[in-house]
Design a protein around this motif. Structure first.
Motif: not given
Length: 594
Positions: A18-22, A27-30
């Motif tokens: 499980y990967i936390p939302v933050s 990661t998406e912003a990067g």
């Protein structure tokens, strides 16, 4: 292995942590940043200026002050005055907004159909200069028309010349000798002459000739006009000028010349009667700024054909706060016009301001601007505040009536008027708080000799002509020396002599008394001991005047102070601050006419 156990093992192999939302958002912003094109690298910051750690800014400033050339007190004062004058002269040019928006600039004055006689046109410059020196006339400008010593040289119609003779005007006064040829030639003009010198005829007669010429070339139609305007600071002065115009129009009409219709456009009079004249077509308008602006704003009258504009008592119009109204009127002008400005007190700052609207102007100056009439005997008396009303009765015995009494405020006018009536003196009063009918009746009764004494504020001192006045009494000395010059100018008119008595006491400031002292010295009048004891704070006044080229104050014309200490400038600054404060707090209101 049982089928159930095999399925559980397969699920464990596919399991993802499980990967936390933050963390997912980071990661998406990067990923998005990597997908964008790389931004150019910023320029390196400029290198800091070299500093000298051994010297602070204060020490550098002290060094610069030491290196600066030493200025004397006189040079510092002149430099300060130049800065003040530059601030005062920072005014919008007096031109219509349409002309300014289109960038239109007139370089040549208007042409008229008038030319001087051949012998005047061929007059040598040396002879013209000699005539001007003999008449104490100073001129400034290019191609100044020659002076005319006889009304017949000015080519007026015979009815006009006959009316001048009937009024006892047989020879032009100095301002008329040079001013009439300038105005008749179509030149823009600044006219400066002492009170009672005949300035009114200099702008009235050329305007009558302009209207007559236009009417003869192309008759006016209903709703058209005017061809020329005269703007005055007070209703009484406008009425007086209107009467002078009518005086010359009546004989012209009787002699068969075309009818010229004048209009008196002032407040306090029913506008419907004024509109009736406009509907027929009006040639000449004599107006106060407020009512004229109202008519133009309501589109009851237009200035499409106006080519002649006179500002009578021009400096007083600006001082009384009519500058914005005058600008509003000038904005309605559609084409080039001839502009004339007249006054007895025309400070340098007003002249500089006026030149922004004039085309190749000619300045005609008879005597120093702001100087007192030399035909007036000036008497100054030290009278305590509580004793003035008693001493006033004694002063009334100096000369036979009619007598003019001036006060600073309306309350004193009403008090003196009531006191004189109780003492059996035939007196009338005038001030800005009275309605138009009362003001008109007071002036008429006084002029006709039905009343012996007129008590008034400075509203009665601006240009009004009372030919038989022998005595003017200043119940109090005005704070501004210009008002004093206008007051005493109600006597000693048209070559006659008169007396002016002024009460002074400790209520007057030293600046005002110094101005009065220097004015008396200039006119070679008797200096009372209370003024003689005053010491001029400027020890090198003569040296300052010689080095700066200007004697006295360039704002009000007073000789006892410089512009930095001018009471008139201080009053105007206080009024401007009060007006801005009213605007900030939502105050203010309509300002009526004088």
């Amino acid at each position: 292995m049982a089928p159930a156990a095999a399925a559980a093992a397969a699920d464990e192999d596919d399991y993802e942590d499980y990967i936390p939302v933050s963390k997912r958002r980071a990661t998406e912003a990067g990923r998005l940043r990597l997908s964008k094109p790389a931004a150019p690298s910023p320029l390196p910051p400029p290198p800091p200026p070299p500093t000298d750690d051994k010297h602070s800014l204060l020490s550098k400033n002290a060094q610069l002050m030491r290196d600066a050339p030493d200025l004397t007190a006189t040079e510092q004062l002149i430099l300060q005055e130049k800065e003040i004058l530059s601030d005062l002269s920072d005014l919008k040019p007096l031109v219509p907004v349409g002309q300014a928006a289109k960038g239109i600039t007139y370089t040549e004055p208007l042409r008229t159909g008038w030319k001087p006689p051949l012998r005047l046109r061929h007059m040598p410059c040396a002879k013209a200069d000699e005539l001007r020196r003999r008449w104490h006339i100073l001129v400034d400008g290019d191609d100044v028309p020659p002076p005319a010593r006889d009304f017949r040289d000015l080519r007026f119609p015979e009815p006009v010349l006959r009316m001048l003779r009937e009024k006892g005007i047989v020879q032009p006064t100095p301002i008329q000798v040079q001013g009439l040829p300038v105005a008749l030639s179509g030149r823009d003009m600044i006219g400066i002459a002492f009170t009672g010198s005949g300035k009114t005829l200099v702008f009235v007669l050329p305007l009558v000739m302009v209207a007559l010429q236009e009417e003869m070339l192309m008759p006016i139609v209903p709703g058209e006009g005017p061809f020329g305007m005269i703007i005055c600071p007070s209703r009484e002065l406008a009425k007086q000028t209107y009467d002078v115009i009518e005086m010359f129009l009546a004989p012209l009409k009787e002699a068969g010349f075309p009818e010229i219709r004048p209009l008196l456009c002032i407040g306090g009079v029913d506008m419907r009667t004024q509109l009736d004249v406009v509907k027929k077509g009006v040639h000449i308008v004599v107006a106060t700024p407020g009512r004229l602006k109202d008519l133009l704003a309501k589109k009851k009258m237009n200035l499409d054909n106006c080519r002649y504009l006179t500002l009578d008592e021009a400096d007083r119009l600006v001082d009384l706060g009519f500058e914005d109204d005058i600008r509003g009127v000038i904005d309605h002008l559609k084409s080039q016009r001839q502009t004339l400005l007249f006054s007895a007190t025309m400070p340098e700052k007003i002249r500089n301001f006026a030149k922004s609207a004039l085309v190749k102007p000619v300045t005609v100056n008879v005597g120093r601007a702001g100087a007192a009439n030399l035909d007036v005997i000036q008497e100054v008396e030290y009278v305590k505040e509580e004793a003035r009303i008693i001493y006033l009765l004694e002063c009334l015995q100096k000369t036979p009536p009619p007598v003019l009494i001036f006060c600073e405020n309306k309350a004193d006018v009403d008090y003196i008027h009531e006191y004189l009536l109780l003492k059996g003196v035939e007196a009338v009063a005038i001030h800005g708080g009275k309605d138009q009918e009362e003001r008109h009746n007071a002036i008429e009764f006084f002029k006709n000799g039905k009343k012996d004494v007129l008590v008034g504020t400075d509203v009665a001192s601006k240009g009004l002509d009372f030919p038989d006045i022998q005595h003017v009494i200043n119940y109090d000395m005005p704070a501004e020396i210009e008002n004093y010059v206008h007051r005493i100018g109600r006597t000693g008119r048209c070559g006659k002599t008169g007396i002016a008595t002024t009460f002074i006491n400790r209520n007057q400031t030293e600046t005002t008394l110094l101005d009065l002292k220097h004015l008396l010295m200039e006119a070679k009048q008797r200096i009372p001991p209370v003024l003689a004891e005053l010491v001029d704070p400027l020890e090198d006044a003569e040296a300052i005047a010689k080095e700066s080229g200007v004697k006295g104050c360039q704002s009000c014309g007073g000789l006892g102070h410089r512009i930095a200490d001018c009471p008139k400038r201080e009053r105007q600054n206080s009024m401007a601050m009060a007006a801005s404060r009213r605007d900030h707090f939502g105050g203010g209101g309509y300002r009526g006419e004088m």
